[in-house]
Design a protein around this motif. Structure first.
Motif, PDB file in Angstrom:
ATOM      1  N   LEU A 192       0.840  -1.198   0.000  1.00  0.00           N
ATOM      2  CA  LEU A 192       0.000   0.000   0.000  1.00  0.00           C
ATOM      3  C   LEU A 192       0.874   1.248   0.000  1.00  0.00           C
ATOM      4  O   LEU A 192       1.952   1.249   0.586  1.00  0.00           O
ATOM      5  N   ASP A 193       0.349   2.297  -0.596  1.00  0.00           N
ATOM      6  CA  ASP A 193       1.048   3.586  -0.532  1.00  0.00           C
ATOM      7  C   ASP A 193       0.666   4.250   0.797  1.00  0.00           C
ATOM      8  O   ASP A 193      -0.511   4.508   1.048  1.00  0.00           O
ATOM      9  N   ILE A 194       1.646   4.497   1.644  1.00  0.00           N
ATOM     10  CA  ILE A 194       1.381   5.049   2.972  1.00  0.00           C
ATOM     11  C   ILE A 194       0.655   6.403   2.890  1.00  0.00           C
ATOM     12  O   ILE A 194      -0.078   6.773   3.806  1.00  0.00           O
ATOM     13  N   ASN A 195       0.819   7.101   1.772  1.00  0.00           N
ATOM     14  CA  ASN A 195       0.213   8.448   1.667  1.00  0.00           C
ATOM     15  C   ASN A 195      -1.204   8.452   1.090  1.00  0.00           C
ATOM     16  O   ASN A 195      -1.852   9.482   1.076  1.00  0.00           O
ATOM     17  N   THR A 196      -1.661   7.281   0.624  1.00  0.00           N
ATOM     18  CA  THR A 196      -3.021   7.259   0.067  1.00  0.00           C
ATOM     19  C   THR A 196      -3.912   6.170   0.667  1.00  0.00           C
ATOM     20  O   THR A 196      -5.123   6.175   0.451  1.00  0.00           O
ATOM     21  N   ALA A 197      -3.315   5.261   1.424  1.00  0.00           N
ATOM     22  CA  ALA A 197      -4.111   4.135   1.960  1.00  0.00           C
ATOM     23  C   ALA A 197      -5.205   4.656   2.883  1.00  0.00           C
ATOM     24  O   ALA A 197      -5.024   5.629   3.611  1.00  0.00           O
ATOM     25  N   THR A 198      -6.348   3.978   2.829  1.00  0.00           N
ATOM     26  CA  THR A 198      -7.461   4.354   3.720  1.00  0.00           C
ATOM     27  C   THR A 198      -7.194   3.803   5.129  1.00  0.00           C
ATOM     28  O   THR A 198      -6.328   2.938   5.314  1.00  0.00           O
ATOM     29  N   TYR A 199      -8.003   4.276   6.069  1.00  0.00           N
ATOM     30  CA  TYR A 199      -7.872   3.781   7.453  1.00  0.00           C
ATOM     31  C   TYR A 199      -8.033   2.266   7.493  1.00  0.00           C
ATOM     32  O   TYR A 199      -7.228   1.568   8.120  1.00  0.00           O
ATOM     33  N   ASP A 200      -9.060   1.755   6.827  1.00  0.00           N
ATOM     34  CA  ASP A 200      -9.314   0.311   6.849  1.00  0.00           C
ATOM     35  C   ASP A 200      -8.150  -0.487   6.253  1.00  0.00           C
ATOM     36  O   ASP A 200      -7.883  -1.603   6.682  1.00  0.00           O
ATOM     37  N   GLU A 201      -7.497   0.095   5.243  1.00  0.00           N
ATOM     38  CA  GLU A 201      -6.328  -0.584   4.667  1.00  0.00           C
ATOM     39  C   GLU A 201      -5.146  -0.511   5.636  1.00  0.00           C
ATOM     40  O   GLU A 201      -4.445  -1.502   5.847  1.00  0.00           O
ATOM     41  N   LEU A 202      -4.941   0.670   6.224  1.00  0.00           N
ATOM     42  CA  LEU A 202      -3.782   0.838   7.114  1.00  0.00           C
ATOM     43  C   LEU A 202      -3.814  -0.125   8.291  1.00  0.00           C
ATOM     44  O   LEU A 202      -2.785  -0.674   8.682  1.00  0.00           O
ATOM     45  N   ILE A 203      -5.014  -0.315   8.882  1.00  0.00           N
ATOM     46  CA  ILE A 203      -5.038  -1.203  10.061  1.00  0.00           C
ATOM     47  C   ILE A 203      -4.839  -2.677   9.682  1.00  0.00           C
ATOM     48  O   ILE A 203      -4.684  -3.519  10.559  1.00  0.00           O
ATOM     49  N   ARG A 204      -4.811  -2.971   8.422  1.00  0.00           N
ATOM     50  CA  ARG A 204      -4.506  -4.344   7.996  1.00  0.00           C
ATOM     51  C   ARG A 204      -3.005  -4.565   7.800  1.00  0.00           C
ATOM     52  O   ARG A 204      -2.565  -5.689   7.544  1.00  0.00           O
ATOM     53  N   GLY A 213      -1.535  -0.308  14.087  1.00  0.00           N
ATOM     54  CA  GLY A 213      -2.800  -0.555  14.791  1.00  0.00           C
ATOM     55  C   GLY A 213      -3.732   0.633  14.620  1.00  0.00           C
ATOM     56  O   GLY A 213      -3.389   1.605  13.942  1.00  0.00           O
ATOM     57  N   PRO A 214      -4.913   0.583  15.237  1.00  0.00           N
ATOM     58  CA  PRO A 214      -5.867   1.690  15.088  1.00  0.00           C
ATOM     59  C   PRO A 214      -5.299   3.050  15.511  1.00  0.00           C
ATOM     60  O   PRO A 214      -5.556   4.060  14.853  1.00  0.00           O
ATOM     61  N   ILE A 215      -4.495   3.071  16.571  1.00  0.00           N
ATOM     62  CA  ILE A 215      -3.975   4.373  17.040  1.00  0.00           C
ATOM     63  C   ILE A 215      -2.984   4.934  16.025  1.00  0.00           C
ATOM     64  O   ILE A 215      -3.082   6.093  15.603  1.00  0.00           O
ATOM     65  N   SER A 216      -2.025   4.092  15.597  1.00  0.00           N
ATOM     66  CA  SER A 216      -1.039   4.622  14.639  1.00  0.00           C
ATOM     67  C   SER A 216      -1.694   4.924  13.284  1.00  0.00           C
ATOM     68  O   SER A 216      -1.314   5.884  12.604  1.00  0.00           O
ATOM     69  N   ALA A 217      -2.738   4.151  12.902  1.00  0.00           N
ATOM     70  CA  ALA A 217      -3.428   4.456  11.629  1.00  0.00           C
ATOM     71  C   ALA A 217      -4.090   5.837  11.700  1.00  0.00           C
ATOM     72  O   ALA A 217      -4.029   6.617  10.737  1.00  0.00           O
ATOM     73  N   LYS A 218      -4.695   6.132  12.840  1.00  0.00           N
ATOM     74  CA  LYS A 218      -5.326   7.467  12.992  1.00  0.00           C
ATOM     75  C   LYS A 218      -4.273   8.563  12.950  1.00  0.00           C
ATOM     76  O   LYS A 218      -4.464   9.620  12.337  1.00  0.00           O
ATOM     77  N   ARG A 219      -3.122   8.303  13.580  1.00  0.00           N
ATOM     78  CA  ARG A 219      -2.044   9.308  13.576  1.00  0.00           C
ATOM     79  C   ARG A 219      -1.513   9.534  12.162  1.00  0.00           C
ATOM     80  O   ARG A 219      -1.198  10.653  11.769  1.00  0.00           O
ATOM     81  N   ILE A 243      -3.158   9.209   9.348  1.00  0.00           N
ATOM     82  CA  ILE A 243      -4.137   9.986   8.582  1.00  0.00           C
ATOM     83  C   ILE A 243      -4.114  11.451   9.022  1.00  0.00           C
ATOM     84  O   ILE A 243      -4.150  12.369   8.195  1.00  0.00           O
ATOM     85  N   SER A 244      -3.993  11.654  10.318  1.00  0.00           N
ATOM     86  CA  SER A 244      -3.945  13.024  10.821  1.00  0.00           C
ATOM     87  C   SER A 244      -2.694  13.739  10.296  1.00  0.00           C
ATOM     88  O   SER A 244      -2.742  14.899   9.882  1.00  0.00           O
ATOM     89  N   LYS A 245      -1.560  13.039  10.303  1.00  0.00           N
ATOM     90  CA  LYS A 245      -0.319  13.665   9.818  1.00  0.00           C
ATOM     91  C   LYS A 245      -0.413  13.977   8.332  1.00  0.00           C
ATOM     92  O   LYS A 245       0.057  15.024   7.869  1.00  0.00           O
ATOM     93  N   ARG A 246      -1.050  13.073   7.581  1.00  0.00           N
ATOM     94  CA  ARG A 246      -1.145  13.286   6.122  1.00  0.00           C
ATOM     95  C   ARG A 246      -1.947  14.527   5.766  1.00  0.00           C
ATOM     96  O   ARG A 246      -1.772  15.077   4.684  1.00  0.00           O
ATOM     97  N   ARG A 247      -2.839  14.939   6.687  1.00  0.00           N
ATOM     98  CA  ARG A 247      -3.628  16.151   6.414  1.00  0.00           C
ATOM     99  C   ARG A 247      -2.716  17.375   6.325  1.00  0.00           C
ATOM    100  O   ARG A 247      -3.025  18.355   5.664  1.00  0.00           O
ATOM    101  N   LYS A 248      -1.583  17.290   7.023  1.00  0.00           N
ATOM    102  CA  LYS A 248      -0.649  18.438   7.031  1.00  0.00           C
ATOM    103  C   LYS A 248       0.466  18.269   6.012  1.00  0.00           C
ATOM    104  O   LYS A 248       0.836  19.200   5.318  1.00  0.00           O
TER     105      LYS A 248
END
Ligand code: SF4
Length: 371
Positions: free
Chosen positions: A305-317, A322-328, A330-335
């Motif tokens: 997966l591309d770390i800069n485009t993967a969705t949350y559901d893809e990242l947690i796989r 895990g869910p916490i780092s996946a949320k982080r 996505i939050s970082k990618r916003r910036k």
């Protein structure tokens, strides 16, 4: 005559096979004070008084320490006696909560009444407002279940097996669909109607390896429990061949089996995994050597997966995310984009595990699997 301390010791020893939020760590805090277990909750060690009201049982569950066919010392405490012991422990700050269960003494509702009476005394006479996890006995009446729920933070009823056939191989007295599943449905309905009672909902437990059920069957049942009954937690108790029980000569399962089931359960509950994503061997069992998320990732065609485009559901796989780092992420990618493994490490991902499943800035550090 047996001392009260000895009675509590026997009844708390019998309670150890029932798992609950606090049960991961069974070390006793003080050998002179029976029934106290250190357990984990939200990263803290919490002392809990874990005990049975009685180990007298008319049921014959073949794996159970309290099985009616087993000969050993049978004891019953009075509800008032048990509530007094608990308050003594609580006031001395030995414990912060109660996990109360019982074998089925004579009649299901009669035993359930006695359990409820312990909790009623604590709540209404002693003013105790802390944590109580109360066991619901299979076959208990709806009215008593409701009363138990009104007084407890969490209730649970042990399912024990994934199928009705499994339970009937273990017990001649309990009916899987009527005594257990129907009661679990009632608990859900009562909770849905009054979300303020039993705020921590219901949990259940499986005994692993007492019958020839596969991991696939167990996970199918768990998936159904999460979907239909909104179960909050599932516990796995590895079968132990206890002396004096009808299954004393049955081989015990590999202890890794329960660990893999706990991992798979977490994937169903917190990672949105579907049953079809797990890899089972031909016999229907998970790989004992590797965690099920890693095994699933090796077989999945969504990687890398591309770390800069993967969705949350893809990242947690991704193994190592895990869910916490996946949320982080996505939050970082916003910036800004994530450009390196070091950045990913800084976010809290387990990079060594994750890197072969990811593209970072168009680059993948280990392509062996995908070439
Ligand atoms: S009902 Fe079955 S599992 Fe529960 S205490 Fe009695 S013998 Fe054990």
């Amino acid at each position: 005559m047996m001392s009260l301390k000895k009675k509590v010791q026997i009844l708390s020893d019998s309670a150890q096979f029932d798992l609950c939020d606090y049960s991961a760590d069974k070390r006793q805090r003080n050998a002179n004070v029976p029934g106290i277990y250190y357990s984990s909750m939200k990263g803290c060690k919490v002392p809990l008084f874990k005990v049975l009201l009685s180990n007298k049982c008319f049921n014959d569950c073949k794996y159970c320490i309290n099985c009616s066919k087993r000969e050993f010392t049978r004891i019953e405490l009075e509800s008032s006696e048990l509530s007094k012991i608990f308050m003594d422990y609580y006031e001395k700050r030995y414990v912060d909560g109660l996990f109360l269960s019982s074998a089925t003494i004579d009649d299901v509702d009669n035993t359930m009444e006695k359990l409820i009476e312990v909790v009623r005394i604590l709540r209404h006479e002693k003013g105790y407002d802390g944590y109580i996890h109360l066991k619901i006995l299979p076959g208990a009446s709806r009215e008593l279940i409701k009363r138990a729920m009104e007084l407890s933070n969490r209730v649970s009823i042990n399912l024990e097996t994934a199928t009705a056939d499994g339970l009937s191989a273990l017990s001649s007295t309990k009916d899987y669909k009527i005594d257990i599943i129907r009661r679990m449905k009632w608990i859900k309905k009562i909770h849905d109607k009054n979300p303020d009672i039993t705020p921590s909902g219901q949990s259940t437990q499986f005994i692993i390896g007492a019958v020839e059920e596969t991991d696939q069957e167990i996970l199918k049942r768990i998936s159904w429990l999460y979907d239909k009954l909104d179960i909050k937690r599932t516990y796995f108790s590895s079968f132990q061949a206890l002396e004096g029980t009808p299954l004393e000569n049955k081989p015990e399962p590999d202890p890794r089996r329960s660990i893999r089931l706990y991992q798979a359960d977490a994937l169903l509950k917190s990672y949105n995994f579907k049953l079809g994503e797990f890899e089972f061997n031909d016999g229907g069992f998970l790989d004992l050597e590797m965690d099920p998320k890693y095994v699933a990732a090796l077989k999945s065609d969504i990687f890398p997966l591309d770390i800069n485009t993967a969705t949350y559901d893809e990242l947690i796989r991704v193994p190592g995310i895990g869910p916490i780092s996946a949320k982080r992420i996505i939050s970082k990618r916003r910036k800004s984009r994530i450009n390196s493994l070091d950045e990913l490490k800084g976010i809290g991902a387990w990079v060594k595990r994750a890197e072969k499943f990811l593209y970072i800035d168009g680059y993948q550090s280990s392509l062996d699997k995908f070439q």
